[in-house]
Design a protein around this motif. Sequence first.
Motif, mmCIF file in Angstrom:
data_model
loop_
_atom_site.group_PDB
_atom_site.id
_atom_site.type_symbol
_atom_site.label_atom_id
_atom_site.label_comp_id
_atom_site.label_asym_id
_atom_site.label_seq_id
_atom_site.Cartn_x
_atom_site.Cartn_y
_atom_site.Cartn_z
ATOM 1 N N LEU A 5 0.791 -1.225 0.000
ATOM 2 C CA LEU A 5 0.000 0.000 0.000
ATOM 3 C C LEU A 5 0.824 1.276 0.000
ATOM 4 C CD1 LEU A 5 -2.831 -1.144 2.410
ATOM 5 C CD2 LEU A 5 -2.988 -0.801 -0.061
ATOM 6 N N GLU A 6 2.131 1.162 0.206
ATOM 7 C CA GLU A 6 2.976 2.362 0.167
ATOM 8 C C GLU A 6 2.956 2.927 -1.244
ATOM 9 O OE1 GLU A 6 6.908 1.381 1.553
ATOM 10 O OE2 GLU A 6 6.143 0.689 3.486
ATOM 11 N N ASP A 7 2.550 4.177 -1.370
ATOM 12 C CA ASP A 7 2.502 4.870 -2.658
ATOM 13 C C ASP A 7 1.673 4.094 -3.681
ATOM 14 O OD1 ASP A 7 3.105 7.051 -4.282
ATOM 15 O OD2 ASP A 7 4.920 6.107 -5.078
ATOM 16 N N TRP A 8 0.563 3.504 -3.215
ATOM 17 C CA TRP A 8 -0.240 2.637 -4.072
ATOM 18 C C TRP A 8 -0.804 3.361 -5.290
ATOM 19 C CZ3 TRP A 8 -5.269 3.179 -5.510
ATOM 20 C CH2 TRP A 8 -6.038 4.096 -4.789
ATOM 21 N N GLU A 9 -1.140 4.658 -5.153
ATOM 22 C CA GLU A 9 -1.729 5.375 -6.289
ATOM 23 C C GLU A 9 -0.764 5.412 -7.470
ATOM 24 O OE1 GLU A 9 -1.662 6.860 -3.138
ATOM 25 O OE2 GLU A 9 -3.531 7.938 -2.819
ATOM 26 N N GLN A 10 0.495 5.725 -7.191
ATOM 27 C CA GLN A 10 1.492 5.783 -8.261
ATOM 28 C C GLN A 10 1.753 4.392 -8.824
ATOM 29 O OE1 GLN A 10 2.873 8.608 -9.701
ATOM 30 N NE2 GLN A 10 3.419 7.049 -11.197
ATOM 31 N N LYS A 11 1.859 3.396 -7.943
ATOM 32 C CA LYS A 11 2.094 2.026 -8.410
ATOM 33 C C LYS A 11 0.930 1.544 -9.270
ATOM 34 C CE LYS A 11 3.728 0.614 -4.164
ATOM 35 N NZ LYS A 11 4.094 -0.366 -3.151
#
Length: 164
Positions: A5-11
Amino acid sequence: MSKILEDWEQKAQDKQKANKQFLQKLQTRRGKGVEKLLPELHDEAFSKIDCLECGNCCKSISPRFKGPDVKRIAKYLGMKEGNFVDTYLRLDNDGDYVVKFSPCPFLGADNYCGIYDVRPGDCENYPYTDSYDFFKRPNITFANSTICPAVYYVLERLKDKMGI
């Protein structure tokens, strides 16, 4: 927070093509037991994600308001059905009632839903991470993976479990 879930939007943005292909392959694997993994992964995702900290779904997409939803919500709000429709809804390209504007007019500043107890069925079932609908409509699931951290999480965990 889970590493997934860390930086999920970019991933999620970076993995759009791969995730779309993965979902299309999953759709062809019906009956191969993949859907049996969903309830566990759904529970795992929501043990890490609090919808009230996000609210992206209510801020960016609209549920369909089916006839029973309109009737139930209008009654709850003390409105006539026609007035409820005129005030809050419009017909989309598929002929479904959806909210006129985003964010949803029933979403509070605290991300709580003002009609939660009578919310539309689409809201109650969203993000479909615990049902076959997750595979049945790969294009919607793919789009939801960039809106909802739970969808992205379940996709990533499915890939892990399948060795992809």
